[in-house]
Scaffold this motif. Structure first.
Motif, short mmCIF file in Angstrom:
data_model
loop_
_atom_site.label_atom_id
_atom_site.label_comp_id
_atom_site.label_asym_id
_atom_site.label_seq_id
_atom_site.Cartn_x
_atom_site.Cartn_y
_atom_site.Cartn_z
N GLY A 123 0.68 -1.25 -0.04
CA GLY A 123 -0.06 0.14 0.04
C GLY A 123 0.88 1.34 0.03
N GLY A 124 2.00 1.38 -0.81
CA GLY A 124 3.00 2.37 -0.68
C GLY A 124 2.35 3.62 -1.44
N SER A 125 3.06 4.68 -1.37
CA SER A 125 2.87 5.83 -2.11
C SER A 125 3.62 5.82 -3.51
CB SER A 125 3.05 6.89 -1.24
OG SER A 125 4.67 7.04 -1.13
N VAL A 126 3.17 6.54 -4.48
CA VAL A 126 3.66 6.51 -5.60
C VAL A 126 3.56 7.86 -6.29
CG1 VAL A 126 3.29 5.36 -8.22
CG2 VAL A 126 2.58 4.17 -6.15
N LEU A 127 4.94 8.44 -7.05
CA LEU A 127 4.84 9.46 -7.82
C LEU A 127 5.27 8.98 -9.31
CD1 LEU A 127 5.49 12.40 -7.95
CD2 LEU A 127 7.87 12.10 -7.42
N MET A 128 4.78 9.54 -10.20
CA MET A 128 4.97 9.32 -11.53
C MET A 128 5.37 10.59 -12.23
SD MET A 128 1.36 7.23 -12.59
CE MET A 128 0.26 8.34 -12.04
N GLY A 129 6.06 10.52 -13.57
CA GLY A 129 6.69 11.60 -14.15
C GLY A 129 7.31 11.23 -15.53
N THR A 130 7.06 12.05 -16.52
CA THR A 130 7.65 11.70 -17.85
C THR A 130 8.20 12.87 -18.36
OG1 THR A 130 7.19 10.73 -19.83
CG2 THR A 130 5.55 11.89 -18.95
N GLY A 131 9.26 12.52 -19.20
CA GLY A 131 10.10 13.56 -20.22
C GLY A 131 9.53 13.33 -21.49
N HIS A 132 8.82 12.29 -21.85
CA HIS A 132 7.99 12.04 -22.98
C HIS A 132 6.67 12.12 -23.05
CE1 HIS A 132 11.72 10.78 -25.49
NE2 HIS A 132 12.21 10.72 -24.12
N PRO A 133 5.96 13.30 -22.67
CA PRO A 133 4.74 13.25 -22.52
C PRO A 133 3.77 12.93 -23.53
CG PRO A 133 5.68 15.60 -22.81
CD PRO A 133 6.95 14.55 -22.61
#
Length: 290
Positions: free
Chosen positions: A102-112
């Motif tokens: 049940g951990g926390s998640v961060l998402m991100g992209t340089g190829h949107p």
């Protein structure tokens, strides 16, 4: 049920793997620049190893399936689809483990334009499993340094995937990394924000992680991303997975040095819908298909 054979064929048909569009000349140029510690290809890393050009080429041959031949200087290069599948299996293990906790998640992209859908599909499934999907520093202004010079930018989230938008027209004056976009009238006084832009910078993830620290919140349990997002977070000790093309050795070096949990070799410039089968496969292997 997505069989490995079906995924293998899809990777070749879509040219996500196999004979990809990234030319050999570009691959070798990036490997040489990485060996010289060119900051524009390090993706936020400070590698522990020496990593000569030959060592980078050997690593990319093992982990991405490019030609190991030093005399192959021009023309077509390849990504081994089986290595892509193996890496997606490794991503599934990390995703399943995060869901169980049940951990926390961060998402991100340089190829949107291409990869938002892959990351958001995993993020949605993790949230359904009880994980918190984080969007720290939403709307935070900052100056991003790139080969094109200094650019006034804002950190945004699309489908809760972190992206960078650039101020077009008159840039904001006196922007600091901690300055926030005004709630009203921001665009009129600062210039219009662009669509999400392509970048390999680690600055966005550093800003996002700093915002969590400023708020007294723990760092995320998992970073789903690519390029500077994956390497920047991994460099700071966050469990990260990263998608990367054959001309982006930084993610694979980060994996080799234990800073990225799984590096997925693929062409990151094909149509966005082509990556849907990949995210579906990961969720299937993680036991999280819906």
């Amino acid at each position: 049920m997505i069989k490995a054979e079906e995924l293998h064929a899809h990777l070749l048909d879509s040219r996500i793997a196999g004979e990809v569009a990234t030319p050999r000349e570009d691959n070798l140029s990036k490997y040489a620049r990485f060996a010289r510690r060119d900051p524009w290809v390090l993706l936020g890393l400070d590698p522990e190893g020496e990593w000569t050009q030959d060592e980078v080429l050997a690593l990319m041959a093992r982990r991405a399936g490019v030609s190991p031949d030093r005399n192959h200087r021009q023309g077509q290069d390849t990504i081994d689809p089986q290595l892509t599948i193996d890496a997606l299996d490794a991503v599934a293990v990390v995703v399943a483990r995060t869901a169980e906790r049940g951990g926390s998640v961060l998402m991100g992209t340089g190829h949107p334009g291409q990869l938002i859908g892959f990351h958001s599909a995993l993020g949605d499934a993790l949230e359904a499993a009880g994980c918190a999907v984080l969007t720290p520093a939403h709307g935070r202004d900052f100056l991003m340094h790139s080969v094109h010079g200094e650019r006034s930018c804002s950190l945004d989230y699309v489908q809760r995937v972190g992206v960078v938008r650039v101020y077009e027209g008159a840039p904001p004056s006196g922007v600091s990394p901690s300055a926030a976009v005004p709630a009203e009238g921001g665009a009129a006084t600062r210039g219009e924000l662009s669509d999400p832009v392509h970048t390999h910078s680690p600055q966005p993830v550093r800003i996002a992680l700093a915002a969590l620290a400023e708020a007294g919140q723990p760092r995320p349990d998992l970073l789903l991303g690519d390029h500077g997002w994956a390497c920047g977070a991994g460099r700071l000790g966050v469990t990260s997975i990263g998608l990367a093309d054959s001309n982006d050795p930084g993610v694979f070096v980060a994996e080799a040095e234990g800073m990225v949990a799984a590096a997925v070799p693929l062409d990151d410039g094909v149509r966005p819908d082509c990556y849907e089968l990949l995210s579906a496969y990961v969720l299937q292997q993680a036991g999280m298909s819906r």
